[in-house]
Design an enzyme around this catalytic site. Sequence first.
Site, short mmCIF file in Angstrom:
data_model
loop_
_atom_site.label_atom_id
_atom_site.label_comp_id
_atom_site.label_asym_id
_atom_site.label_seq_id
_atom_site.Cartn_x
_atom_site.Cartn_y
_atom_site.Cartn_z
N HIS A 56 1.09 -1.20 -0.11
CA HIS A 56 0.01 0.00 -0.07
C HIS A 56 0.82 1.23 -0.03
O HIS A 56 0.33 2.35 0.55
CB HIS A 56 -0.85 -0.05 1.11
CG HIS A 56 -1.78 -1.30 1.36
ND1 HIS A 56 -3.11 -0.99 0.79
CD2 HIS A 56 -1.64 -2.39 1.90
CE1 HIS A 56 -3.72 -2.63 1.10
NE2 HIS A 56 -2.75 -3.05 1.80
N SER A 106 19.18 15.14 -18.82
CA SER A 106 18.58 16.66 -18.73
C SER A 106 19.37 17.66 -19.76
O SER A 106 20.49 17.41 -19.82
CB SER A 106 18.30 17.43 -17.34
OG SER A 106 17.94 18.61 -17.69
N LYS A 148 22.31 14.81 -14.40
CA LYS A 148 21.02 14.03 -14.04
C LYS A 148 21.14 12.65 -14.63
O LYS A 148 21.43 12.52 -15.81
CB LYS A 148 19.94 14.99 -14.40
CG LYS A 148 18.34 14.41 -13.76
CD LYS A 148 17.53 15.55 -14.01
CE LYS A 148 16.40 15.41 -13.30
NZ LYS A 148 15.68 14.14 -13.57
N GLU A 195 11.22 3.85 -18.65
CA GLU A 195 10.19 4.67 -19.26
C GLU A 195 10.07 4.07 -20.62
O GLU A 195 8.78 4.09 -21.03
CB GLU A 195 10.60 6.19 -19.39
CG GLU A 195 10.80 6.98 -18.11
CD GLU A 195 11.80 8.26 -18.26
OE1 GLU A 195 12.01 8.55 -19.23
OE2 GLU A 195 11.94 8.78 -17.19
#
Length: 467
Positions: A186, A316, A322, A329
């Site tokens: 949860h 980035s 980054k 993805e």
Amino acid sequence: MAEQEYRIESDTIGPVKIPKEALWGPQTERSRNNFPSGELMPLQIIRAFLHLKKAAAQSNVEVGDEPEEKGKAIEDAIDHLLSLSDEELRKDFPLHVLQTGSGTQSNMNVNEVVANLANKLHPGLNILPNDDVNRGQSSNDTYPTAMNIVAVEAIDKLEPAIEHLISELKEKQNKYWKTVKVGRTHLQDATPLTFGQEVSGYISALKHDLAYIRQLKPTLYELAIGGTAVGTGLNAAPGMTEKIAGKLSKVYGHEFKVDTNKFWGLAHHSGIDVMHGALKTLAADMFKIAQDIRFLASGPRAGYNELNIPANEPGSSIMPGKVNPTQAEAVTMAAAKVFGNDTTITFTASQGNFEMNVYKTVMIAAFLDSCDILTGTITGFADRMIHGLTVNADRMDDLLENSLMTVTALSPHIGYHEAATIAQTADKEGTTLREAALKSGKVTEEQYDEWMDLLKMTNIERSKPED
């Protein structure tokens, strides 16, 4: 263009102007102009058609329904076309997926190209697209036959990608089998498990998905060829289709069969539909796995930061240094596409009006798209994310130290209520469980150390890594 760059041919509707050097004929040219939108017909379909037409020509000769010299001419033309690269082959097959839903124009595109090339290679034989190349066939049974063939081919390529990801995950499972971390249910802290145990769940999911795919795959071996126009087999010579199935089985290495209900084969595409359901299940599991990995790797300073992911490219255009979970993805976007394709296939499979389904072309295009993007993104995920994945053990230890749900191990000794009180006190006062437990007077320091064995909590001795 100048008039001399064209030739005039006629079909049953009338004369058609066709590019002079094109191998196709009037029906292809009409479709090229009438249906100019969307993606091109997948070349996998074209190659499957060519193998089918070759098998049909050979079979018709063997059963005495086609002159041997014509059958040989058709075979020679097809062999030449099959030897071409995709780029070269595309020049003669310019039609789009969004055409007639039976795929008639693509069937005729193949018939016309093969006939015209056969006539070039064997002048004087007068090979005709309908009477010779399409002998004993109909678009209504050849297109669904090609659909099943290319679906099997696509699954053949997907299976090794799944096996490869399983192999990469097994490396991580075994390496981190005893690396304890916080469990989560949860989206809240739960009792501990090891990262290897967590990964074993991913492996089991993929192994189940692979088993579902392999269990369902044989339904695609049932070919519609022989049904001709409406399933009755009108104009197909006796024995022809059995010979076709045998020849295609040798080409593709699968046991294709034609002893199926042809009325079902033309009007329903249950095999494509049910198999894509398994692909959707695989996509759903891949989404979950990729989602877990990218969340566990979130950070590195303001997220879970339990995992370190490879830096495959700058993350980035503005933030130096980054690193983004790009492979995850890609997997999740592919899954979204597969979910959409499944909706398309579910709807199109329901449209078997009367004797024929007329959504065949878009159905198989969606199926092939799902197979292609799953194969590619699963391979990339295995090679460029899972292979280089490492564990941030210090971060896992810190989170475990601060977790309140390890208090579950105290319940058998002091009871659920008292254990809950200790956890609530630690949370309220901002202390560790150890401090709250000792303060409660319900647990001694020796008992706490004995009962709060984090690795023991995982029941590691009872669970085994996935083979």
